[in-house]
Design an enzyme around this catalytic site. Sequence first.
Site, PDB file in Angstrom:
ATOM      1  N   SER A 282       0.829  -1.207   0.000  1.00  0.00           N
ATOM      2  CA  SER A 282       0.000   0.000   0.000  1.00  0.00           C
ATOM      3  C   SER A 282       0.864   1.258   0.000  1.00  0.00           C
ATOM      4  O   SER A 282       1.704   1.452  -0.865  1.00  0.00           O
ATOM      5  CB  SER A 282      -0.943  -0.040   1.209  1.00  0.00           C
ATOM      6  OG  SER A 282      -1.876   1.002   1.170  1.00  0.00           O
ATOM      7  N   ASP A 530      -9.155  -2.878  -5.756  1.00  0.00           N
ATOM      8  CA  ASP A 530      -9.042  -3.916  -4.734  1.00  0.00           C
ATOM      9  C   ASP A 530      -9.889  -3.617  -3.498  1.00  0.00           C
ATOM     10  O   ASP A 530      -9.660  -4.176  -2.438  1.00  0.00           O
ATOM     11  CB  ASP A 530      -7.579  -4.134  -4.342  1.00  0.00           C
ATOM     12  CG  ASP A 530      -6.943  -2.913  -3.659  1.00  0.00           C
ATOM     13  OD1 ASP A 530      -7.660  -1.939  -3.356  1.00  0.00           O
ATOM     14  OD2 ASP A 530      -5.717  -2.936  -3.419  1.00  0.00           O
ATOM     15  N   HIS A 581      -7.619  -5.325  -0.345  1.00  0.00           N
ATOM     16  CA  HIS A 581      -6.415  -4.504  -0.210  1.00  0.00           C
ATOM     17  C   HIS A 581      -5.538  -4.928   0.969  1.00  0.00           C
ATOM     18  O   HIS A 581      -4.308  -4.990   0.840  1.00  0.00           O
ATOM     19  CB  HIS A 581      -6.818  -3.038  -0.051  1.00  0.00           C
ATOM     20  CG  HIS A 581      -5.656  -2.096   0.017  1.00  0.00           C
ATOM     21  ND1 HIS A 581      -4.856  -1.820  -1.062  1.00  0.00           N
ATOM     22  CD2 HIS A 581      -5.148  -1.373   1.058  1.00  0.00           C
ATOM     23  CE1 HIS A 581      -3.912  -0.964  -0.708  1.00  0.00           C
ATOM     24  NE2 HIS A 581      -4.066  -0.677   0.571  1.00  0.00           N
TER      25      HIS A 581
END
Length: 626
Positions: A282, A530, A581
């Site tokens: 991320s 996602d 995610h």
Amino acid sequence: MPNTLRRRVPATHDEVETASESPTPRDESPVGDDEHVKVVHHRSKAKTKKRKTTFIFFLGSLFGIIAAGFFAKSNDLIGFPDIGELSMDSLFEVLPAGLVKDMRELVNGERDFLESSDAFSVGLKVRAEGLSAFHPMIMIPGVISTGLESWGTSNISRPYFRKRLWGSWSMMRALVMEKEVWKKHIMLDKQTGLDPPGIKLRAAQGFDATDFFITGYWIWNKILENLASLGYDPTNSYTAAYDWRLAYPNLEKRDHYFTRLKSYIETAVHLQNRKVVLTSHSMGGQVVFYFLHWVASQKGGKGGDDWVEKHIEAWINVSGCLLGAVKDVTAILSGEMRDTAQLNSFAVYGLEKFLSKEERAEIFRAMPGMSSMLPIGGSAIWGELDSAPDDRLGQEHSFGSFLNFRSGQNWTTPDKNFTVGDAMDYLLKTTDDWYRDQIKGSYSQGVAHTAKEVEANEDDPTKWINPLETRLPLAPSLKIYCFYGVGKPTERAYYYRSPEPGIVTNLNMTIDTAFIQGDVDHGVIMGEGDGTVNLMSTGYMCNRGWNIKRYNPAGVKIAVVEMPHEPERFNPRGGPNTADHVDILGRQNLNEFILKIAAGKGSTIRDSVVSNIVEYAAKAKVYDEE
């Protein structure tokens, strides 16, 4: 230079014919009555409901985090103490029964998964194939993943000394019992972007900093388990945790973060005589990209252009938000996102009483690190009012019209819809000077169209998070592996309105949660991604941007594996094939790929692109030089 790691898999698309009508966004032409082809994501209602009750809301719904603790009280996986006179049982009586049931199923499922014999299965399988630890491993977590603990000794901080005020039950206690004290600790100084006077929060260190968010909710733990099965331990692996609240220049100014990361990499290479593999998730992808510029620059680590070539074998980029996330705009603009917009009226009432939209927006703005994830690329990537690269055939509303305002509602709103670029301009014009100065002094969201511009930007630290304004390092043997999820609806555009009449607020607008029609669900329009980061952000640079020579002059090799979201129906974290995610960190084939790269066998990984990202990326207005 040709990409020797790339092998494409033809994209697939589920399509159905449909006809629908929707009110026209301001300044756009009505959609006709003709039939259109429209992409539909097939998900059962049961799956949708299950995912809506996941207890971590990206960038903000603290209500969800607190509720998870409340619901887990009777479960032996997560122990949550009573907080003063606050009774967990009394909270159960007022919270929606369905929500309580879903959250109990969540923590029960977590317990079963943690206790299962499959926890180390991927590592044991790879080890049985004859692989073992080879490259030193360094892991860089994402936003909110790292626990933050208090080191302050002032009167207000002493009760929390060395207790985590982010990522533990101590956070829950402080947030419920002493909200204002918690806010003073968690928010940075608005003028300096550093510690407020008398307050000192620091990122927890070691594997404990990122393995679990709170007891029972794993983040990096699955990867750590499997690395250990391959022979990794603290002597050859390291978690480079950081204070995600800080703007990137202040990570170095206050914590010497990048200097310490550089030193650790150099030590690992010296001791083991092998180059390092970096694994990011991320926001950690942006941190790595910034570091790759900082370490070479005379304005940073002074390592020179060959430092990366000498020290880094590969960068594993998991769910990297390289071009930001559109939900970051709404979180900072009005303290909202889909998670809060789609709460029922009871939950909205409780959340607003506990932590209002205005408070949430203030907290997000006082964490300049989060603003690194504001969308990058403007209209070139995210579209104009009438079109966007990732528009799908037959959809009612172009994603390029990012913030929309219904006409004829007698509201005080802008007189036209906003693109992402317009929304960014509006955000910076309507927020306080301290926030605007922090963002403009730390980040840039533009596009460099020539190699000359790109090379000049290598000397400008405000450009270092932006892959559309700077280049990859001059390291021809470096490999970049892009692993990210696809197939989970992700917020892409919004309807906004004025705040309710009579409400005293400093916010200029709020999501139009009453608007539910066609593709619009409680004022939110979903696109591809996602579940948190949009497909254009996770996929553009990996599939096209770094094939443009000015952004990759050394010909760094890029491999891409898209991971379709195929969650198990009754597994609260999605199971071995989730592509959510956060939950993707427990995905089986992702863990297997990471282990193979760590063991020096990354060359066996082949590209698999199943979304339409190649088509979308080709439509972006970022071109090769003629």
